[in-house]
Motif scaffolding. Structure first.
Motif, short mmCIF file in Angstrom:
data_model
loop_
_atom_site.label_atom_id
_atom_site.label_comp_id
_atom_site.label_asym_id
_atom_site.label_seq_id
_atom_site.Cartn_x
_atom_site.Cartn_y
_atom_site.Cartn_z
N THR A 1 7.17 -3.70 2.50
CA THR A 1 5.57 -3.80 2.91
C THR A 1 5.35 -4.16 1.53
OG1 THR A 1 6.02 -2.32 4.57
CG2 THR A 1 4.12 -2.60 4.36
N GLN B 1 0.81 -11.24 -1.18
CA GLN B 1 -0.21 -12.08 -0.18
C GLN B 1 -0.88 -12.03 -1.59
OE1 GLN B 1 -1.19 -9.64 2.83
NE2 GLN B 1 0.97 -10.45 4.47
N LYS C 1 2.57 -7.15 0.60
CA LYS C 1 0.76 -7.22 0.21
C LYS C 1 0.31 -7.65 -0.82
CE LYS C 1 -2.34 -3.57 0.09
NZ LYS C 1 -2.77 -1.97 0.67
#
Length: 350
Positions: free
Chosen positions: A35, A42, A39
């Motif tokens: 995760t 991006q 993040k």
């Protein structure tokens, strides 16, 4: 050849620390597994996800990849662009090659996501593509400006991946010898924590070798191929993970060293009885060395495509006299095949 700047970090780095204009080339599995990485990735306006594996490095597929990458980067400046490569060995080889040819060469940052690449392939400046079934037949020497070792990223791997990185750690400890091998030899388990513990010293040991022969002109750098001649054969033939294949290649090299009396039986016993050596093998090895004529024929073809050939039928094979002392000796392809058969017979009769 320039030396890469090494940065050991806890978390993933800030984009401002990486460069002005950034292209992220990354293993497409990472956003699904982490995760934090998803993040972080991006934040990049230019990114190109790839599927890791040897097929990524195929020269046949490269034109499709580079066409898309050139289109992504059409509005970037060669002076300001940095290619940030996040992944394991195959992604690093591919991304490094892209950086070396894109706009005639742009800045490069490696951020290895596997133990194998963190210990070995992200360092030393080699990039590579495969031709046919033969590994690393074309490539460039193109050291990264920075290599970032993120503990957060590396520790996000499954614990089983530690075994895949172990072969390269063991290899460099045998090449270096001294306290690196002495301390590693006493480890009773190979875990991510153990690999992180030795990471900086393993990288330093590799740079000591590379620094003496950065572009493989003198031949000294060739000792880094310890375990790789037969390791690459097993990797290609059985489609094994690189690190696992190198474990078996190291064991083969050790036994071959004893057979040719380069290593004493006493030294072999000392190494093989070290606690950490229990991680070198698994029962699978007995099935990998084959004496069937059809398999040996394919092994022969893979050996003949080896980059380490000195003549059409001769290889530079790296033997070990003792930790800290490698011996490079020319052997014929037939001699390697005969040794494969001998070791197989030893296993059957042992």
């Amino acid at each position: 050849m320039k030396k890469s700047t090494l940065l050991f970090t806890t978390a993933l780095p800030s984009l401002t620390d990486l460069g002005e204009e950034l292209l992220l080339i990354y293993d497409e599995i990472l956003p699904r597994k982490s995760t934090a990485f998803k993040k972080w990735s991006q934040k990049f306006s230019l990114k190109y996800g790839v599927k890791a594996g040897e097929s990524l490095k195929s020269v046949d597929h490269f034109p499709q990849h580079i066409r898309k990458i050139v289109q992504l980067c059409e509005n970037t400046s060669s002076r300001r662009l940095t290619v940030v490569v996040v992944g394991g060995g195959s992604v690093g080889d591919f991304g490094g090659f892209v950086a070396s040819v894109l706009k005639r060469g742009v800045k490069l940052v490696h951020m290895p996501s596997t133990w194998l690449s963190a210990i070995d392939s992200a360092h030393g400046g080699k990039t590579a593509l495969n031709v046919g079934g033969a590994k690393n037949q074309i490539g460039t020497f193109y050291p990264a400006d920075k290599v970032i070792l993120s503990r957060q990223l590396l520790m996000s791997q499954p614990e089983a991946r530690a075994f895949e990185g172990f072969g390269e750690l063991l290899k460099i400890s045998w090449i270096q010898g001294g306290t690196l091998w002495q301390e590693l030899s006493k480890e009773f388990e190979v875990t991510s924590a153990v690999l992180w513990k030795y990471l900086a010293r393993a990288i330093d040991a590799k740079y000591k070798v590379v620094g003496k022969d950065p572009e493989e002109k003198s031949g000294h750098r060739h000792i880094l191929n310890l375990g790789h001649t037969v390791g690459h054969v097993l990797e290609s033939y059985y489609q094994l993970p690189h690190g696992v294949a190198i474990n078996y290649g190291l064991d083969f090299a050790l036994r071959y060293s004893v057979q040719l009396k380069i290593m004493s039986s006493k030294e072999y016993e000392k190494i093989s009885h070290a606690p950490v050596s229990g991680y070198l093998l698994s029962p699978l090895r007995d099935d990998l060395l084959q004496t069937k004529a059809s398999v040996l024929k394919e092994f022969r073809q893979l050996l003949l495509s080896d980059k380490k050939k000195t003549k059409s039928q001769t290889l530079r094979f790296v033997f070990l006299k003792k930790p800290g002392q490698c011996v490079v000796k020319e052997v014929t392809v037939d001699e390697v095949l005969m040794e494969i058969c001998r070791q197989k017979e030893d296993e059957l009769n042992g």
